[in-house]
Write an enzyme that holds these catalytic residues in place. Structure first.
Site: not given
Length: 429
Positions: A141, A236, A264
């Site tokens: 994802y 990613d 994050k």
């Protein structure tokens, strides 16, 4: 108001009562607790119930909730600046820190989320290569950008189909699906489409189908294919950056990505993202090049201050912090395996540093998206309900990661293992 009252009223004003779907506990036959505070690894809901937190805001809180140094940086900066939409020294300081401390990052562009980072990296790859197709891997994802919301078909080289309503077919027409850890499949994909592929985006340690680390020889194959066909390799690291190691997941492999995305942890718990890479690629971004990407709140001073406080603290305490997380993770892993063996509860645990997943499966190992699909979802749901009632906060999905922080202690491990053994006993009666 209690938890249920707040959640039921939230449904009147927000779709499903939430601002991100997984928070609604759909499929768990229960409402979520409404969290009001956090300190270290302890969070409290509106009824003052306490939970030992293994979600950590879905990964960012590596230092635990409300770390004093991060809070101090936010407070001090907010007294002088909220937002300018103009250059600041704070954004220079964070950009310089990341370029000087991370591998393969010559220049970096700040954005506001992981989704924004990944979609911008794809746009840059297309602009740099003058190609349209991208490759993503089933089970990975990368945010809710249309081109990523695709699931794989059963064929080895299947063009994508939308995995969400509202995504036009033409938006994903140039998205190709790779099979994670399958060298033969990705090789065939490149043989067929290689000269049309702008870039390949991959979670080097997947966290969105549960934790699965890419195999070394698979990553070498992927790097070689991208180099041979002129495509960009994009890591990613929204989830893994600064978590699985200070220099991120790329430090676990002996290869170099062309672009890397972050979010994050780099924001210290505030909305933040970034993408960076080689100078000759990054200078294709406006205002130097023809690839346009902008954001009013990109490089927001409060976010930059929180990020700097977090990353400087991680660097200054690198050995102590990462060794502690590894030690805590190892104790948890070994304890779970021991209990599962004792009670003959079939499962596989995959862990990389400060993130892991328990897969309730009969398989001996979980290495692919197809392996993940063998999991016993009903068993996971029972596990989840038992653990939250026992005072542990986990993601309400079999296919998410569990996160550790520097504030987790051995006592938290022992408490968890006690509750897990109770679950194992009940599950195998």
């Amino acid at each position: 108001m209690n938890n249920n009252e707040i959640f039921e009223e939230s449904k009147e004003y927000m779709p499903g009562g939430v601002n991100s779907p997984v928070r609604c506990y759909k499929g768990m036959d229960m409402n979520p607790p409404i969290i009001k505070s956090g300190d270290g690894v302890i969070i409290k809901d509106e009824e003052d119930n306490e939970y030992i937190d293994f979600v950590l805001a879905w990964g960012p809180m590596l230092l635990g909730h409300c770390d004093p140094d991060v809070v101090k940086a936010v407070k001090e900066t907010s007294e002088k600046a909220l937002a300018f939409g103009a250059p600041t020294k704070l954004e220079l300081d964070l950009a310089k820190f990341m370029c000087e401390n991370l591998d393969n990052i010559d220049k970096i562009r700040m954005v506001n989320s992981g989704t924004e980072a990944t979609m911008s990296a794809i746009k840059l790859a297309r602009g740099y290569t003058k190609r349209d197709k991208i490759v993503k891997f089933a089970g990975c994802y990368h945010g809710h950008f249309d081109g990523f919301l695709v699931e794989a078909g059963s064929g080895l080289m299947t063009a994508g189909v939308p995995d969400s309503l509202g995504v036009p077919n033409e938006s994903i027409a140039n998205t190709l699906i790779g099979v994670y850890n399958d060298k033969a499949q990705i090789t065939q994909l490149f043989k067929k489409y290689g000269r049309e592929i702008a870039g390949v985006i991959i979670e080097p340690v997947a966290g969105n189908m549960g934790v699965i680390k890419a195999e070394d020889d698979f990553m070498i194959t992927l790097r070689n294919l991208c180099s041979e066909y002129g495509a960009l390799l994009i890591f990613d690291e929204v989830m893994t950056g600064f978590r699985v190691a200070f220099k991120g997941a790329q430090s676990l492999f002996n290869i170099k990505p062309d672009l890397v995305t972050y979010a994050k942890i780099m924001g210290g718990g505030l909305p933040c993202g970034a993408y960076g890479g080689r100078k000759e690629i990054m200078e294709n971004l406006s205002p130097l090049g023809g690839v346009y990407q902008a954001g009013t709140m990109s490089g927001n001073p409060i976010v930059m201050a929180a990020g700097l406080a977090t990353l400087n603290k991680l660097k200054d305490n690198m050995k102590e912090y990462y060794e502690k997380i590894e030690s805590i993770g190892k104790k948890l892993e070994e304890g779970i395996v021991s209990i599962s063996s004792k009670y003959k509860l079939p499962l596989v645990i995959n862990r990389v540093g400060g993130m892991f997943t328990i897969f309730f499966t009969e398989l001996k190992e979980v290495k692919t998206y197809e392996d993940v699909k063998t999991c016993n979802i009903e068993r996971f749901n029972r596990y989840f309900k038992h653990m939250i009632k026992s005072g542990f906060n986990f993601a309400p999905s079999q296919f998410e990661a569990v996160f550790l922080s520097v504030k987790h202690e051995e006592s938290h491990v022992l408490d968890y293992l006690k509750a897990f053994e109770e679950f194992a006993i009940n599950e195998t009666k």
